[in-house]
Design a protein around this motif. Structure first.
Motif, PDB file in Angstrom:
ATOM      1  N   GLY A  73       7.525   5.460   1.919  1.00 19.55           N
ATOM      2  CA  GLY A  73       7.680   6.737   1.210  1.00 19.55           C
ATOM      3  C   GLY A  73       6.617   6.935   0.141  1.00 19.55           C
ATOM      4  N   MET A  74       6.124   5.840  -0.427  1.00 19.92           N
ATOM      5  CA  MET A  74       5.084   5.906  -1.453  1.00 19.92           C
ATOM      6  C   MET A  74       3.694   5.888  -0.845  1.00 19.92           C
ATOM      7  SD  MET A  74       6.234   3.365  -4.493  1.00 19.92           S
ATOM      8  CE  MET A  74       7.333   2.330  -3.569  1.00 19.92           C
ATOM      9  N   VAL A  75       3.469   4.917   0.027  1.00 18.06           N
ATOM     10  CA  VAL A  75       2.163   4.755   0.677  1.00 18.06           C
ATOM     11  C   VAL A  75       2.414   4.807   2.182  1.00 18.06           C
ATOM     12  CG1 VAL A  75       0.157   3.242   0.963  1.00 18.06           C
ATOM     13  CG2 VAL A  75       1.322   3.336  -1.249  1.00 18.06           C
ATOM     14  N   ALA A  76       2.246   5.996   2.743  1.00 18.79           N
ATOM     15  CA  ALA A  76       2.636   6.234   4.148  1.00 18.79           C
ATOM     16  C   ALA A  76       1.928   5.281   5.109  1.00 18.79           C
ATOM     17  CB  ALA A  76       2.352   7.677   4.529  1.00 18.79           C
ATOM     18  N   GLN A  77       0.705   4.868   4.744  1.00 20.95           N
ATOM     19  CA  GLN A  77      -0.071   4.014   5.660  1.00 20.95           C
ATOM     20  C   GLN A  77       0.553   2.634   5.852  1.00 20.95           C
ATOM     21  OE1 GLN A  77      -1.153   5.821   3.127  1.00 20.95           O
ATOM     22  NE2 GLN A  77      -3.330   6.325   3.269  1.00 20.95           N
ATOM     23  N   THR A  78       1.421   2.199   4.921  1.00 23.14           N
ATOM     24  CA  THR A  78       2.030   0.873   5.089  1.00 23.14           C
ATOM     25  C   THR A  78       2.842   0.804   6.380  1.00 23.14           C
ATOM     26  OG1 THR A  78       3.894   1.547   3.685  1.00 23.14           O
ATOM     27  CG2 THR A  78       2.152   0.262   2.628  1.00 23.14           C
ATOM     28  N   ASP A  95      -4.722 -12.578   9.132  1.00 18.37           N
ATOM     29  CA  ASP A  95      -6.087 -12.171   8.785  1.00 18.37           C
ATOM     30  C   ASP A  95      -6.120 -10.731   8.263  1.00 18.37           C
ATOM     31  OD1 ASP A  95      -7.029 -14.647   9.476  1.00 18.37           O
ATOM     32  OD2 ASP A  95      -7.910 -14.039  11.390  1.00 18.37           O
ATOM     33  N   VAL A  96      -5.306  -9.868   8.854  1.00 18.09           N
ATOM     34  CA  VAL A  96      -5.230  -8.471   8.394  1.00 18.09           C
ATOM     35  C   VAL A  96      -4.618  -8.410   6.991  1.00 18.09           C
ATOM     36  CG1 VAL A  96      -4.098  -6.236   8.777  1.00 18.09           C
ATOM     37  CG2 VAL A  96      -5.175  -7.430  10.697  1.00 18.09           C
ATOM     38  N   LEU A  97      -3.477  -9.072   6.817  1.00 17.26           N
ATOM     39  CA  LEU A  97      -2.754  -8.983   5.544  1.00 17.26           C
ATOM     40  C   LEU A  97      -3.511  -9.653   4.405  1.00 17.26           C
ATOM     41  CD1 LEU A  97       0.839  -9.717   6.897  1.00 17.26           C
ATOM     42  CD2 LEU A  97      -0.043  -7.504   6.142  1.00 17.26           C
ATOM     43  N   ASP A  98      -4.167 -10.779   4.698  1.00 18.52           N
ATOM     44  CA  ASP A  98      -4.851 -11.540   3.645  1.00 18.52           C
ATOM     45  C   ASP A  98      -6.264 -11.020   3.389  1.00 18.52           C
ATOM     46  OD1 ASP A  98      -2.558 -13.042   3.744  1.00 18.52           O
ATOM     47  OD2 ASP A  98      -3.454 -14.747   4.784  1.00 18.52           O
ATOM     48  N   GLY A  99      -6.716 -10.091   4.209  1.00 16.10           N
ATOM     49  CA  GLY A  99      -8.086  -9.593   4.092  1.00 16.10           C
ATOM     50  C   GLY A  99      -8.156  -8.223   3.439  1.00 16.10           C
ATOM     51  N   LYS A 100      -9.242  -7.514   3.741  1.00 20.06           N
ATOM     52  CA  LYS A 100      -9.522  -6.232   3.087  1.00 20.06           C
ATOM     53  C   LYS A 100      -8.458  -5.173   3.382  1.00 20.06           C
ATOM     54  CE  LYS A 100     -13.874  -5.422   4.262  1.00 20.06           C
ATOM     55  NZ  LYS A 100     -15.278  -4.943   4.312  1.00 20.06           N
ATOM     56  N   LEU A 105      -4.074  -1.811   0.952  1.00 15.21           N
ATOM     57  CA  LEU A 105      -2.724  -1.242   0.866  1.00 15.21           C
ATOM     58  C   LEU A 105      -2.023  -1.681  -0.428  1.00 15.21           C
ATOM     59  CD1 LEU A 105      -1.598  -1.623   4.585  1.00 15.21           C
ATOM     60  CD2 LEU A 105      -2.123   0.505   3.385  1.00 15.21           C
ATOM     61  N   LEU A 106      -2.216  -2.937  -0.826  1.00 18.08           N
ATOM     62  CA  LEU A 106      -1.638  -3.397  -2.102  1.00 18.08           C
ATOM     63  C   LEU A 106      -2.207  -2.578  -3.259  1.00 18.08           C
ATOM     64  CD1 LEU A 106      -1.671  -7.320  -1.787  1.00 18.08           C
ATOM     65  CD2 LEU A 106       0.283  -5.789  -1.474  1.00 18.08           C
ATOM     66  N   ASP A 107      -3.505  -2.296  -3.203  1.00 19.68           N
ATOM     67  CA  ASP A 107      -4.145  -1.524  -4.281  1.00 19.68           C
ATOM     68  C   ASP A 107      -3.584  -0.105  -4.360  1.00 19.68           C
ATOM     69  OD1 ASP A 107      -5.682  -3.732  -4.858  1.00 19.68           O
ATOM     70  OD2 ASP A 107      -7.500  -2.992  -3.849  1.00 19.68           O
ATOM     71  N   GLU A 108      -3.243   0.474  -3.207  1.00 24.01           N
ATOM     72  CA  GLU A 108      -2.678   1.834  -3.186  1.00 24.01           C
ATOM     73  C   GLU A 108      -1.371   1.908  -3.979  1.00 24.01           C
ATOM     74  OE1 GLU A 108      -3.513   5.005  -1.744  1.00 24.01           O
ATOM     75  OE2 GLU A 108      -5.457   4.012  -1.873  1.00 24.01           O
ATOM     76  N   LEU A 109      -0.632   0.804  -4.000  1.00 24.61           N
ATOM     77  CA  LEU A 109       0.652   0.792  -4.723  1.00 24.61           C
ATOM     78  C   LEU A 109       0.445   0.956  -6.229  1.00 24.61           C
ATOM     79  CD1 LEU A 109       2.358  -2.066  -2.704  1.00 24.61           C
ATOM     80  CD2 LEU A 109       3.093   0.320  -2.748  1.00 24.61           C
ATOM     81  N   ASN A 113       2.826   2.819 -10.084  1.00 27.40           N
ATOM     82  CA  ASN A 113       3.347   1.944 -11.155  1.00 27.40           C
ATOM     83  C   ASN A 113       3.656   0.531 -10.687  1.00 27.40           C
ATOM     84  OD1 ASN A 113       3.369   2.665 -13.859  1.00 27.40           O
ATOM     85  ND2 ASN A 113       5.581   2.519 -14.014  1.00 27.40           N
ATOM     86  N   LEU A 114       3.067   0.132  -9.548  1.00 25.60           N
ATOM     87  CA  LEU A 114       3.340  -1.202  -9.011  1.00 25.60           C
ATOM     88  C   LEU A 114       2.037  -1.978  -8.812  1.00 25.60           C
ATOM     89  CD1 LEU A 114       5.926  -0.227  -6.242  1.00 25.60           C
ATOM     90  CD2 LEU A 114       6.444  -1.385  -8.397  1.00 25.60           C
ATOM     91  N   LYS A 115       2.068  -3.243  -9.168  1.00 25.46           N
ATOM     92  CA  LYS A 115       0.955  -4.141  -8.872  1.00 25.46           C
ATOM     93  C   LYS A 115       1.321  -4.920  -7.614  1.00 25.46           C
ATOM     94  CE  LYS A 115      -2.452  -7.145  -9.175  1.00 25.46           C
ATOM     95  NZ  LYS A 115      -3.826  -6.764  -8.810  1.00 25.46           N
ATOM     96  N   GLY A 116       0.592  -4.685  -6.513  1.00 21.07           N
ATOM     97  CA  GLY A 116       0.857  -5.430  -5.279  1.00 21.07           C
ATOM     98  C   GLY A 116       0.328  -6.844  -5.413  1.00 21.07           C
ATOM     99  N   LEU A 117       1.181  -7.838  -5.185  1.00 22.66           N
ATOM    100  CA  LEU A 117       0.793  -9.241  -5.382  1.00 22.66           C
ATOM    101  C   LEU A 117       0.402  -9.927  -4.078  1.00 22.66           C
ATOM    102  CD1 LEU A 117       3.632 -10.326  -7.875  1.00 22.66           C
ATOM    103  CD2 LEU A 117       1.279  -9.651  -8.450  1.00 22.66           C
ATOM    104  N   SER A 118       1.262  -9.831  -3.076  1.00 20.67           N
ATOM    105  CA  SER A 118       0.999 -10.547  -1.816  1.00 20.67           C
ATOM    106  C   SER A 118       2.012 -10.120  -0.768  1.00 20.67           C
ATOM    107  CB  SER A 118       1.080 -12.066  -2.032  1.00 20.67           C
ATOM    108  OG  SER A 118       2.401 -12.434  -2.364  1.00 20.67           O
ATOM    109  N   TYR A 119       1.790 -10.622   0.461  1.00 17.99           N
ATOM    110  CA  TYR A 119       2.707 -10.349   1.569  1.00 17.99           C
ATOM    111  C   TYR A 119       3.444 -11.628   1.945  1.00 17.99           C
ATOM    112  CZ  TYR A 119      -0.165  -6.149   2.242  1.00 17.99           C
ATOM    113  OH  TYR A 119      -0.838  -4.963   2.065  1.00 17.99           O
TER     114      TYR A 119
END
Length: 302
Positions: A73-78, A95-100, A105-109, A113-119
């Motif tokens: 709902g916040m970042v539709a691309q997720t 490789d996708v999640l840990d890479g660019k 997608l984490l940066d989009e959050l 008001n959210l800092k994306g940390l990891s998957y």
């Protein structure tokens, strides 16, 4: 000054998610020399997924870990991360999640008001039901399945002739027990820790979608920490993810062995080609709404 942080998630206290998040908290405490302490609250203690995310955005909770679907709902691309058959195997997903792509997608959050940390890892979703072994798409027809609220999951199940409906995981055991649903799909660790094997008979290792969970922190609280503490939290989150993936890889084999002992009928190597060939409209739906750029970026990761 000691920073005491609250972390909430919806998985049970027996889940591998909890094991990994306790590891995360231990790493943070150790590396910050006790200056940052995280208390982990499992099992929707602080609220179900949507509420956890909102409370974290508002700052009542410091960190939330929730399925990537719950951020659509916040970042539709997720939503691309959980499209059917988008990932070829574990290596491709990691490789996708840990890479660019994952970092983007984490940066989009950050805009929310959210800092994306990891998957962290929810895992490969597998199909269970109470009616029959699922070997072909025909076996799926007519089954009432609990789905996530993800519209692309709902579309995928409809293409298979199933009747999907979203429901909170906390209510699912009772719904399967009362036969309101015939079927559900979750990764093996969730199926096991939620004891759905008590109310389901047949399991097929469809691995039809990979399901990451996203660790997010309230951004103003993260930004207020010293650069050293910020680095400790981000690095510990990533190291705990590696621990989580390795833990799940071993634990999934144990779970399968134990499920067979309990009498669950397991189809371990289904032919997924006929299922996969029916999913093109789902990818098309995503592309119409969000473009093909992210899909192509995922496909391009070797």
């Amino acid at each position: 000054q000691t920073h005491k942080l609250k972390l909430g998630h919806a998985s049970s206290a027996e889940s591998s998610q909890q094991v990994a998040l306790v590891k995360f908290a231990e790493l943070v405490k150790e590396r910050s020399k006790g200056e940052v302490e995280i208390t982990v609250y499992p099992g929707s203690t602080l609220g179900p997924d949507a509420q956890l995310i909102n409370l974290t955005r508002g700052g009542s909770i410091d960190i939330a870990v929730s399925g990537s679907t719950n951020f659509n709902g916040m970042v539709a691309q997720t939503a691309a991360l959980e499209l059917p058959f988008i990932f070829r195997d574990n290596k491709h997903a990691y490789d996708v999640l840990d890479g660019k792509v994952g970092q983007g997608l984490l940066d989009e959050l950050g805009k929310h008001n959210l800092k994306g940390l990891s998957y962290f890892e929810n895992g490969w979703r597998v199909m269970t039901n109470n009616r029959r072994p699922m070997l072909t798409p025909d076996d799926a027809k007519g089954l009432k399945i609990r789905s996530t609220p993800n519209p692309y999951h709902i579309q995928a199940f409809q293409l298979l002739g199933m009747n999907p409906s979203p429901m909170a995981i906390a209510e699912l055991y009772g719904a399967l027990e009362s036969k309101a649903f015939d079927s559900q799909e979750h990764p093996l660790p969730v199926f096991w820790s939620s004891k759905f094997y008590e109310v389901q008979k047949y399991l097929t290792l469809t691995n039809h979608a990979y399901s990451p969970t996203v660790a997010v922190m309230n951004k103003p609280k993260f930004d207020a920490l010293s650069p050293q503490h910020q680095k400790v939290i981000v690095d510990a989150a990533r190291d705990a993810v590696v621990f989580h993936r390795e833990f799940n890889a071993k634990d999934n084999q144990r779970i399968l062995t134990d499920l067979k002992k309990l009498g669950i009928q397991v189809v371990e190597q289904p032919n997924m080609a006929p299922f996969r060939s029916m999913m093109a409209p789902v990818r098309q739906s995503y592309a119409e709404k969000n473009g093909v750029e992210l899909l192509n970026a995922i496909d391009a990761v070797k």
